[in-house]
Design an enzyme around this catalytic site. Sequence first.
Site, PDB file in Angstrom:
ATOM      1  N   LYS A   1      48.974   1.750  40.162  1.00 42.03           N
ATOM      2  CA  LYS A   1      49.943   1.901  38.940  1.00 42.03           C
ATOM      3  C   LYS A   1      51.119   2.486  39.903  1.00 42.03           C
ATOM      4  CE  LYS A   1      49.529   6.778  39.036  1.00 42.03           C
ATOM      5  NZ  LYS A   1      50.404   7.672  39.709  1.00 42.03           N
TER       6      LYS A   1
ATOM      7  N   ASP B   1      44.504  10.925  35.740  1.00 33.43           N
ATOM      8  CA  ASP B   1      45.157   9.603  35.422  1.00 33.43           C
ATOM      9  C   ASP B   1      44.045   8.339  35.107  1.00 33.43           C
ATOM     10  OD1 ASP B   1      47.412  10.516  36.513  1.00 33.43           O
ATOM     11  OD2 ASP B   1      47.233   9.516  38.366  1.00 33.43           O
TER      12      ASP B   1
HETATM   13  O1  C5P Z   1      43.374  15.407  37.306  1.00 33.63           O
HETATM   14  P1  C5P Z   1      43.302  15.288  38.936  1.00 33.63           P
HETATM   15  O2  C5P Z   1      42.129  15.831  39.608  1.00 33.63           O
HETATM   16  O3  C5P Z   1      43.722  13.953  39.485  1.00 33.63           O
HETATM   17  O4  C5P Z   1      44.340  16.127  39.492  1.00 33.63           O
HETATM   18  C1  C5P Z   1      44.636  16.555  40.727  1.00 33.63           C
HETATM   19  C2  C5P Z   1      45.085  17.910  40.701  1.00 33.63           C
HETATM   20  O5  C5P Z   1      46.948  17.931  40.156  1.00 33.63           O
HETATM   21  C3  C5P Z   1      44.798  19.224  39.683  1.00 33.63           C
HETATM   22  O6  C5P Z   1      43.620  19.739  40.241  1.00 33.63           O
HETATM   23  C4  C5P Z   1      46.141  19.973  39.303  1.00 33.63           C
HETATM   24  O7  C5P Z   1      46.087  20.837  40.315  1.00 33.63           O
HETATM   25  C5  C5P Z   1      47.195  18.917  39.572  1.00 33.63           C
HETATM   26  N1  C5P Z   1      47.587  18.218  38.206  1.00 33.63           N
HETATM   27  C6  C5P Z   1      48.293  19.137  37.398  1.00 33.63           C
HETATM   28  N2  C5P Z   1      48.798  18.813  36.185  1.00 33.63           N
HETATM   29  C7  C5P Z   1      48.586  17.565  35.834  1.00 33.63           C
HETATM   30  C8  C5P Z   1      47.857  16.493  36.738  1.00 33.63           C
HETATM   31  C9  C5P Z   1      47.305  17.043  37.821  1.00 33.63           C
HETATM   32  O8  C5P Z   1      48.578  20.284  37.807  1.00 33.63           O
HETATM   33  N3  C5P Z   1      49.114  17.065  34.795  1.00 33.63           N
END
Ligand code: C5P
Length: 300
Positions: free
Chosen positions: A11, A136
Amino acid sequence: MSGLSLRPHAKINLGLRVLGLRPDGYHELRTRFQTIGLTDELHLQTAPSGLQLRVEGATLPIDSSNLVVRAAEILREGRGKLPGAELFLRKRIPLAAGLGGGSSDAAAALLGLNLLWDLRLGTEELKRVGSRVGADVPFFLVGGSALGLGRGDEIVPLHDSHPFHLAVVLPPLTCSTREIFQLWDERHLPSLAAPETRFSGDSDGDPVEEPSGRSVRNDLQDLVVDRHPELARYLDWLLRHGAAAAALSGSGPSLYGLFGSRAEALRALSGPEWSGVNVIECAPRGRAEYWRGLGLPLSD
Ligand code: C5P
């Protein structure tokens, strides 16, 4: 059914606004996701027991820290005795690039195992499982164009975008999403009266709009460009070669330029300045095309 081959898609974010810090430590986002024609391959097969992952094309862990394994483990939780699965992932989408490759692979694993294990979970239940794997992941259970709200995991499907073409720059760097959001905190939290601000709807365009120079603004871009100044040069080249808009995808480092036709995108990438830079031309995948490309019927 005992085996299945899927093509998880990458994406881009056609605009990403960071609205504030949430009580759960995540950031409140407003972004327009768009699936594009850059894909991995995920082959799934039932096995008598256990979960096994093999990866080709990238060096990745194959334990629970891999999003595909994590997705499979969370899917199994509390569902009694299920068979196992053997998974084979062929990576083409660059890692930690802002293109959602790991999340897309995880979403494909959820969709595939839901079928192979005959779990019959609906999209909403799969989204709940997916959001535990990563913010995501739920988007890839919808695909096409969609607004991502909340942590990015609250998905509002949008109509397919007007046709356009992309020149995507894949710098040989990785960006940790966590670190980029920490940089955002350092730069912006001190000046925010209340950390949980609401979307201000300022004049820079809203990601819900059709992609344009205004709406593709990415609030993480300046932070990532400060860290990797060569990215400013790539953005500039894309614009000077006729891109209607150019921006960072997600937390980077991938960048894209928007073009009216495939020929224009290819022409923009043909100059000598790109020699040694990994660039590709590709097109957005609308929702129906996404599901066809993935290898499954369009979800409800
Ligand atoms: O959800 P995911 O593990 O992909 O996100 C990775 C990191 O990115 C999270 O641990 C967080 O620190 C940051 N993040 C965030 N806010 C979001 C998405 C991700 O702070 N909306």
